[in-house]
Write a protein that holds these residues in place. Structure first.
Motif, PDB file in Angstrom:
ATOM      1  N   ILE A 186       0.874  -1.167   0.000  1.00 61.77           N
ATOM      2  CA  ILE A 186       0.000   0.000   0.000  1.00 61.77           C
ATOM      3  C   ILE A 186       0.912   1.218   0.000  1.00 61.77           C
ATOM      4  O   ILE A 186       1.858   1.295   0.803  1.00 61.77           O
ATOM      5  N   LEU A 187       0.678   2.162  -0.899  1.00 59.17           N
ATOM      6  CA  LEU A 187       1.470   3.395  -0.972  1.00 59.17           C
ATOM      7  C   LEU A 187       0.792   4.496  -0.171  1.00 59.17           C
ATOM      8  O   LEU A 187      -0.415   4.439   0.089  1.00 59.17           O
ATOM      9  N   ASP A 188       1.579   5.508   0.199  1.00 54.54           N
ATOM     10  CA  ASP A 188       1.031   6.561   1.041  1.00 54.54           C
ATOM     11  C   ASP A 188      -0.165   7.262   0.388  1.00 54.54           C
ATOM     12  O   ASP A 188      -1.142   7.598   1.053  1.00 54.54           O
ATOM     13  N   GLN A 189      -0.132   7.439  -0.940  1.00 59.09           N
ATOM     14  CA  GLN A 189      -1.250   8.107  -1.596  1.00 59.09           C
ATOM     15  C   GLN A 189      -2.498   7.216  -1.676  1.00 59.09           C
ATOM     16  O   GLN A 189      -3.604   7.701  -1.894  1.00 59.09           O
ATOM     17  N   GLU A 190      -2.317   5.914  -1.477  1.00 54.65           N
ATOM     18  CA  GLU A 190      -3.442   4.979  -1.479  1.00 54.65           C
ATOM     19  C   GLU A 190      -4.053   4.804  -0.082  1.00 54.65           C
ATOM     20  O   GLU A 190      -5.162   4.266   0.050  1.00 54.65           O
ATOM     21  N   TRP A 191      -3.340   5.255   0.938  1.00 56.25           N
ATOM     22  CA  TRP A 191      -3.766   5.026   2.308  1.00 56.25           C
ATOM     23  C   TRP A 191      -5.124   5.649   2.641  1.00 56.25           C
ATOM     24  O   TRP A 191      -5.951   4.988   3.277  1.00 56.25           O
ATOM     25  N   PRO A 192      -5.438   6.887   2.254  1.00 57.81           N
ATOM     26  CA  PRO A 192      -6.747   7.444   2.627  1.00 57.81           C
ATOM     27  C   PRO A 192      -7.924   6.587   2.173  1.00 57.81           C
ATOM     28  O   PRO A 192      -8.869   6.361   2.941  1.00 57.81           O
ATOM     29  N   ALA A 193      -7.889   6.076   0.956  1.00 57.13           N
ATOM     30  CA  ALA A 193      -8.982   5.229   0.467  1.00 57.13           C
ATOM     31  C   ALA A 193      -8.995   3.894   1.203  1.00 57.13           C
ATOM     32  O   ALA A 193     -10.063   3.378   1.568  1.00 57.13           O
ATOM     33  N   ALA A 194      -7.817   3.316   1.455  1.00 59.00           N
ATOM     34  CA  ALA A 194      -7.749   2.050   2.177  1.00 59.00           C
ATOM     35  C   ALA A 194      -8.266   2.229   3.607  1.00 59.00           C
ATOM     36  O   ALA A 194      -9.004   1.380   4.128  1.00 59.00           O
ATOM     37  N   ARG A 195      -7.919   3.341   4.247  1.00 60.53           N
ATOM     38  CA  ARG A 195      -8.380   3.624   5.612  1.00 60.53           C
ATOM     39  C   ARG A 195      -9.904   3.751   5.659  1.00 60.53           C
ATOM     40  O   ARG A 195     -10.557   3.192   6.550  1.00 60.53           O
ATOM     41  N   THR A 196     -10.468   4.457   4.690  1.00 52.12           N
ATOM     42  CA  THR A 196     -11.923   4.616   4.639  1.00 52.12           C
ATOM     43  C   THR A 196     -12.608   3.271   4.503  1.00 52.12           C
ATOM     44  O   THR A 196     -13.615   2.998   5.176  1.00 52.12           O
ATOM     45  N   ASP A 197     -12.063   2.392   3.663  1.00 53.56           N
ATOM     46  CA  ASP A 197     -12.675   1.076   3.456  1.00 53.56           C
ATOM     47  C   ASP A 197     -12.551   0.211   4.705  1.00 53.56           C
ATOM     48  O   ASP A 197     -13.517  -0.482   5.075  1.00 53.56           O
ATOM     49  N   LEU A 198     -11.408   0.249   5.371  1.00 54.80           N
ATOM     50  CA  LEU A 198     -11.233  -0.543   6.591  1.00 54.80           C
ATOM     51  C   LEU A 198     -12.199  -0.090   7.673  1.00 54.80           C
ATOM     52  O   LEU A 198     -12.826  -0.911   8.355  1.00 54.80           O
ATOM     53  N   ARG A 199     -12.356   1.217   7.827  1.00 54.02           N
ATOM     54  CA  ARG A 199     -13.298   1.738   8.824  1.00 54.02           C
ATOM     55  C   ARG A 199     -14.724   1.334   8.475  1.00 54.02           C
ATOM     56  O   ARG A 199     -15.513   0.988   9.360  1.00 54.02           O
ATOM     57  N   TYR A 200     -15.050   1.389   7.207  1.00 59.30           N
ATOM     58  CA  TYR A 200     -16.391   1.023   6.770  1.00 59.30           C
ATOM     59  C   TYR A 200     -16.694  -0.432   7.089  1.00 59.30           C
ATOM     60  O   TYR A 200     -17.770  -0.779   7.601  1.00 59.30           O
ATOM     61  N   ARG A 201     -15.728  -1.309   6.822  1.00 52.14           N
ATOM     62  CA  ARG A 201     -15.949  -2.729   7.057  1.00 52.14           C
ATOM     63  C   ARG A 201     -16.039  -3.053   8.544  1.00 52.14           C
ATOM     64  O   ARG A 201     -16.751  -3.964   8.961  1.00 52.14           O
ATOM     65  N   LEU A 202     -15.352  -2.286   9.389  1.00 51.68           N
ATOM     66  CA  LEU A 202     -15.439  -2.513  10.818  1.00 51.68           C
ATOM     67  C   LEU A 202     -16.769  -2.071  11.402  1.00 51.68           C
ATOM     68  O   LEU A 202     -17.192  -2.555  12.453  1.00 51.68           O
ATOM     69  N   GLN A 203     -17.442  -1.160  10.724  1.00 50.41           N
ATOM     70  CA  GLN A 203     -18.720  -0.644  11.210  1.00 50.41           C
ATOM     71  C   GLN A 203     -19.907  -1.497  10.756  1.00 50.41           C
ATOM     72  O   GLN A 203     -21.029  -1.300  11.239  1.00 50.41           O
ATOM     73  N   ARG A 204     -19.683  -2.406   9.823  1.00 49.76           N
ATOM     74  CA  ARG A 204     -20.776  -3.220   9.278  1.00 49.76           C
ATOM     75  C   ARG A 204     -21.238  -4.281  10.244  1.00 49.76           C
ATOM     76  O   ARG A 204     -20.468  -4.764  11.069  1.00 49.76           O
TER      77      ARG A 204
END
Length: 204
Positions: A186-204
């Motif tokens: 994962i590259l630093d510029q990809e991290w914001p989208a990856a973080r959003t997806d991880l948070r989303y999946r934890l809230q499901r």
């Protein structure tokens, strides 16, 4: 000359306590030995041929190995503890740390059978990636796994990591077989989208 614990280089190999809603990542110590023995005994995890999970009687030696790597500035090791039961449920590390290049690998990870597919890995990786990108300012975080470890490959892809390639005959396994190593990052510029997806999946 040894690094001061406050230097940026030493930060990469200094595990700090990381707390989420499901787990707390604690700096690894020998106090975690009994919990980790129970982890690897559950489901005979150490018998999985394409992983390097210690056998119950090798847990102390594995803790020694990880703490030795930490002392040399090569690794930051953690034990993973469930917050619902208070039990140790796994271990993970920052490894192959390269502070000057602002890169590291997340690996040497294993979880108890009962902790798998519970969101524990997702939150553990969210905590580790947040530290890597937002506190250590990494430009890339790498993941590596055995070609035959399809469960691990799928889990890494779900984190938002992209496959960089396959290192053929990258290692020789204890049984004499060769390991093809699949490399993701994962590259630093990809991290914001990856973080959003991880948070989303934890809230499901």
């Amino acid at each position: 000359m040894s690094e001061s614990p406050t230097t940026p280089s030493a930060e990469f190999s200094t595990p700090v306590t990381l707390t989420g809603s499901r787990v707390v990542l604690e700096p690894l110590s020998h106090e975690h030995a009994d919990g980790l023995r129970a982890v690897v005994t559950e489901g005979d995890l150490h018998r999985t041929w394409y992983t390097r999970i210690p056998a119950p009687d090798a847990v102390e030696a594995e803790i020694d190995r990880r703490l030795g790597s930490q002392a040399r500035g090569e690794m930051a090791p953690w034990a993973v503890r469930r917050l619902d039961t208070g039990e140790v449920c796994g271990a993970t590390t920052f490894m192959a740390v390269r502070p000057a290049a602002r890169k590291l690998e997340i690996g040497s990870t294993f979880y108890a059978k009962s902790a798998q597919r519970t969101g524990i890995n997702t939150e553990t990786k969210l905590l580790l990636l947040t530290r890597a990108f937002e506190e250590l300012r990494c430009i890339a975080v790498e993941f590596r796994t055995h070609w035959h470890n399809h469960q691990s490959r799928a889990a890494i892809a779900r984190l938002g990591a992209k496959q960089d390639g396959v290192l053929r005959n990258n290692d020789i396994w204890p049984d004499g077989s060769y390991r093809d190593t699949v490399v993701f990052s994962i590259l630093d510029q990809e991290w914001p989208a990856a973080r959003t997806d991880l948070r989303y999946r934890l809230q499901r």
